[in-house]
Design a protein around this motif. Structure first.
Motif, PDB file in Angstrom:
ATOM      1  N   SER A 170       0.855  -1.190   0.000  1.00 57.55           N
ATOM      2  CA  SER A 170       0.000   0.000   0.000  1.00 57.55           C
ATOM      3  C   SER A 170       0.891   1.241   0.000  1.00 57.55           C
ATOM      4  N   ILE A 171       0.595   2.179  -0.881  1.00 62.93           N
ATOM      5  CA  ILE A 171       1.411   3.394  -1.003  1.00 62.93           C
ATOM      6  C   ILE A 171       1.097   4.342   0.151  1.00 62.93           C
ATOM      7  N   PRO A 172       2.120   4.790   0.912  1.00 64.59           N
ATOM      8  CA  PRO A 172       1.879   5.737   2.004  1.00 64.59           C
ATOM      9  C   PRO A 172       1.746   7.162   1.465  1.00 64.59           C
ATOM     10  N   LEU A 173       0.778   7.906   1.986  1.00 63.21           N
ATOM     11  CA  LEU A 173       0.533   9.276   1.552  1.00 63.21           C
ATOM     12  C   LEU A 173       0.851  10.247   2.684  1.00 63.21           C
ATOM     13  N   TYR A 174       1.700  11.222   2.416  1.00 59.39           N
ATOM     14  CA  TYR A 174       2.050  12.216   3.423  1.00 59.39           C
ATOM     15  C   TYR A 174       0.920  13.239   3.590  1.00 59.39           C
ATOM     16  N   GLU A 175       0.988  13.945   4.709  1.00 57.26           N
ATOM     17  CA  GLU A 175      -0.034  14.916   5.099  1.00 57.26           C
ATOM     18  C   GLU A 175      -1.400  14.219   5.050  1.00 57.26           C
ATOM     19  N   ASP A 176      -2.379  14.798   4.340  1.00 59.36           N
ATOM     20  CA  ASP A 176      -3.693  14.153   4.255  1.00 59.36           C
ATOM     21  C   ASP A 176      -3.951  13.535   2.890  1.00 59.36           C
ATOM     22  N   GLY A 177      -2.886  13.454   2.070  1.00 63.18           N
ATOM     23  CA  GLY A 177      -3.016  12.893   0.734  1.00 63.18           C
ATOM     24  C   GLY A 177      -3.557  13.870  -0.286  1.00 63.18           C
ATOM     25  N   GLN A 178      -3.956  15.075   0.155  1.00 59.02           N
ATOM     26  CA  GLN A 178      -4.574  16.045  -0.745  1.00 59.02           C
ATOM     27  C   GLN A 178      -3.593  17.100  -1.249  1.00 59.02           C
ATOM     28  N   VAL A 179      -2.315  16.885  -1.035  1.00 54.08           N
ATOM     29  CA  VAL A 179      -1.288  17.743  -1.638  1.00 54.08           C
ATOM     30  C   VAL A 179      -1.476  17.713  -3.149  1.00 54.08           C
ATOM     31  N   ARG A 180      -1.456  18.885  -3.781  1.00 50.01           N
ATOM     32  CA  ARG A 180      -1.628  18.956  -5.231  1.00 50.01           C
ATOM     33  C   ARG A 180      -0.284  19.201  -5.910  1.00 50.01           C
ATOM     34  N   PRO A 240      -2.952  -2.889  -3.018  1.00 53.03           N
ATOM     35  CA  PRO A 240      -3.902  -2.374  -2.022  1.00 53.03           C
ATOM     36  C   PRO A 240      -4.060  -0.868  -2.149  1.00 53.03           C
ATOM     37  N   ALA A 241      -5.176  -0.335  -1.663  1.00 52.43           N
ATOM     38  CA  ALA A 241      -5.433   1.104  -1.735  1.00 52.43           C
ATOM     39  C   ALA A 241      -4.360   1.869  -0.944  1.00 52.43           C
ATOM     40  N   PRO A 242      -3.981   3.038  -1.404  1.00 52.05           N
ATOM     41  CA  PRO A 242      -3.029   3.867  -0.649  1.00 52.05           C
ATOM     42  C   PRO A 242      -3.600   4.249   0.718  1.00 52.05           C
ATOM     43  N   HIS A 243      -2.713   4.574   1.655  1.00 50.66           N
ATOM     44  CA  HIS A 243      -3.158   4.953   2.990  1.00 50.66           C
ATOM     45  C   HIS A 243      -2.476   6.236   3.440  1.00 50.66           C
ATOM     46  N   VAL A 244      -3.214   7.062   4.165  1.00 52.71           N
ATOM     47  CA  VAL A 244      -2.699   8.336   4.671  1.00 52.71           C
ATOM     48  C   VAL A 244      -1.923   8.092   5.955  1.00 52.71           C
ATOM     49  N   THR A 245      -0.714   8.666   6.034  1.00 55.63           N
ATOM     50  CA  THR A 245       0.132   8.470   7.213  1.00 55.63           C
ATOM     51  C   THR A 245       0.174   9.686   8.129  1.00 55.63           C
ATOM     52  N   GLY A 246      -0.123  10.864   7.588  1.00 53.23           N
ATOM     53  CA  GLY A 246      -0.011  12.079   8.392  1.00 53.23           C
ATOM     54  C   GLY A 246       1.413  12.570   8.536  1.00 53.23           C
ATOM     55  N   GLN A 247       2.366  11.838   7.983  1.00 52.01           N
ATOM     56  CA  GLN A 247       3.752  12.311   8.007  1.00 52.01           C
ATOM     57  C   GLN A 247       3.901  13.512   7.075  1.00 52.01           C
ATOM     58  N   PHE A 248       5.005  14.216   7.200  1.00 56.61           N
ATOM     59  CA  PHE A 248       5.255  15.362   6.335  1.00 56.61           C
ATOM     60  C   PHE A 248       6.745  15.504   6.115  1.00 56.61           C
ATOM     61  N   ARG A 249       7.099  16.339   5.153  1.00 61.97           N
ATOM     62  CA  ARG A 249       8.504  16.573   4.848  1.00 61.97           C
ATOM     63  C   ARG A 249       8.788  18.061   4.946  1.00 61.97           C
ATOM     64  N   ASP A 250       9.776  18.422   5.749  1.00 63.53           N
ATOM     65  CA  ASP A 250      10.158  19.825   5.888  1.00 63.53           C
ATOM     66  C   ASP A 250      10.577  20.385   4.533  1.00 63.53           C
ATOM     67  N   GLY A 251      10.142  21.600   4.238  1.00 65.76           N
ATOM     68  CA  GLY A 251      10.516  22.249   2.986  1.00 65.76           C
ATOM     69  C   GLY A 251       9.550  22.001   1.852  1.00 65.76           C
ATOM     70  N   ASP A 252       8.591  21.083   2.039  1.00 67.90           N
ATOM     71  CA  ASP A 252       7.592  20.830   1.008  1.00 67.90           C
ATOM     72  C   ASP A 252       6.548  21.943   1.004  1.00 67.90           C
ATOM     73  N   VAL A 253       6.049  22.269  -0.171  1.00 62.41           N
ATOM     74  CA  VAL A 253       4.937  23.208  -0.264  1.00 62.41           C
ATOM     75  C   VAL A 253       3.639  22.417  -0.357  1.00 62.41           C
ATOM     76  N   ARG A 254       2.532  23.075  -0.051  1.00 59.57           N
ATOM     77  CA  ARG A 254       1.244  22.385  -0.001  1.00 59.57           C
ATOM     78  C   ARG A 254       0.725  22.080  -1.406  1.00 59.57           C
ATOM     79  N   HIS A 255       0.682  23.083  -2.268  1.00 56.22           N
ATOM     80  CA  HIS A 255       0.141  22.898  -3.607  1.00 56.22           C
ATOM     81  C   HIS A 255       1.053  23.565  -4.630  1.00 56.22           C
ATOM     82  N   ALA A 256       1.145  22.981  -5.816  1.00 52.65           N
ATOM     83  CA  ALA A 256       1.964  23.580  -6.874  1.00 52.65           C
ATOM     84  C   ALA A 256       1.505  23.084  -8.232  1.00 52.65           C
ATOM     85  N   TRP A 257       1.192  24.031  -9.105  1.00 52.84           N
ATOM     86  CA  TRP A 257       0.942  23.673 -10.507  1.00 52.84           C
ATOM     87  C   TRP A 257       1.164  24.905 -11.367  1.00 52.84           C
TER      88      TRP A 257
END
Length: 366
Positions: free
Chosen positions: A250-260, A311-328
């Protein structure tokens, strides 16, 4: 855009590509060989990318490979004694956002000093290219511009603090992010990596304008696809997701998985970089290069899991310092000045990447 306004192209002569044996360098090599009389790649074959220090098999056979480090002044003098470039495509860089926090000197040395060493060496050589193309990054924008829900005013959020991230405060309340566009979005990097890429841009533009050299800057979004390193732990979440799903995990998703993010396939990026090297007239403003759309990290992971029956990905709530929330990116400028538009959507890109990984890993095991 009318046919009279459409950009034209100019090739011929010699093209020098720093970092030319890397992910983007190998991808653009066939088009450069077709456009220039001579193509030379300069690369130090760093073990983080090239564990065997061998010439990449995907680098076009007509490209001359010189193994040198861009931070080495003597190496530059040796290269420029025999290579007189008409165009330089400057790809060489350290790219890991997370790694840059622990190895800031390494990132600053390669990205900033490596660029200044190149420029000093070009001046010493007595031969200046007519154009230098720099692949910069969306990291120069930091969090980018956000618009307040109430009055519609624009503001630039500060870097998210560790305290807010540990508390699960992912977004900036009462506001929505805007697409990144060089013409209106003020650069405000929130990572060491982003800071070094913006410094690269400033150093190159100041030098190039002084000497009458065309400086073309491409700000790339999240590049992925066939040819991306499968051993570098600091870049390429798409290839990491594919390998996890392929292994049935299962792929782990950082924050809430809604990072764009704006995932742009290497095939599209290679066309943009090639056009930046040959298009006439040279763009005089930074050009944003992306897929033309944004997706959540969760959707990308779901498509990859679906591709492998994982298996479906799962949210971990982890985060990475220096990451931005959204970017496009807003890619309208790229269409206007390069005559370029992205051709691959996310599903098609994932299929190309997954197929390549399956073939590559099978060949490695064999």
């Amino acid at each position: 855009m009318t046919s009279a306004d459409a950009p034209t192209t100019r090739g011929g002569g010699t093209c020098l590509v720093t970092g030319g044996a890397g992910f983007i360098g190998t991808a653009i090599s066939p088009a450069l060989v077709a456009s220039f009389d001579r193509v030379v790649a300069m690369d130090n074959l760093h073990p983080q990318i090239h564990p065997s220090a061998e010439r990449p098999r995907d680098l076009h056979p007509d490209v001359e490979l010189l193994v040198h480090d861009v931070t080495d002044a003597q190496a530059w003098d040796e290269v420029l004694a025999t290579v007189r470039p008409d165009v330089v495509v400057h790809l060489a860089a350290e790219t890991g956002t997370g790694q840059s926090l622990a190895e800031s000197t390494r990132h600053a040395t390669v990205n900033v000093v490596g660029t200044s060493q190149m420029l000093d060496a070009l001046h010493r050589s007595g031969h200046l290219p007519r154009r230098i193309v720099l692949t910069s990054s969306r990291a120069v924008y930091g969090e980018g511009a956000w618009r307040r829900d109430g009055d519609g005013s624009t503001f630039y959020p500060p870097q998210r603090t560790r305290e807010s991230l540990e508390g699960g405060q992912w977004d900036f309340p009462g506001a929505a992010p805007e697409p990144m566009r060089a013409s209106t979005t003020f650069p405000a990097p929130v990572s060491v990596y982003g800071g070094t890429k913006l410094a690269q841009e400033h150093v190159l533009r100041a030098w190039a304008h002084s000497f009458g050299v065309e400086a073309v800057v491409l700000r790339l979004q999240n590049v992925y696809g066939p040819g991306q390193s499968l051993i570098n732990p600091y870049t390429g979440i798409m290839s990491l997701f594919c390998r996890l799903a392929k292994a049935g995990e299962s792929i782990p998703l950082y924050e809430d998985g809604q990072v764009r993010r704006d995932f742009v396939l290497i095939d599209d990026v290679a066309r943009a970089v090639h056009l930046a090297a040959v298009v006439e007239p040279a763009p005089d403003e930074p050009v944003d290069v992306g897929s033309g759309e944004h997706q959540t990290i969760a959707l990308a992971a779901e498509l990859i899991a679906e591709r492998y029956g994982a298996p479906a990905p799962h949210v971990t709530g982890q985060f990475r310092d220096g990451d931005v929330r959204h970017a496009w990116a807003d890619v309208a400028t790229a269409e206007r000045v390069l005559g370029w538009t992205p051709e691959f959507d996310l599903r098609a890109g994932i299929d190309r990447l997954a197929t390549w990984i399956d073939e590559n890993l099978s060949a490695t095991r064999s």
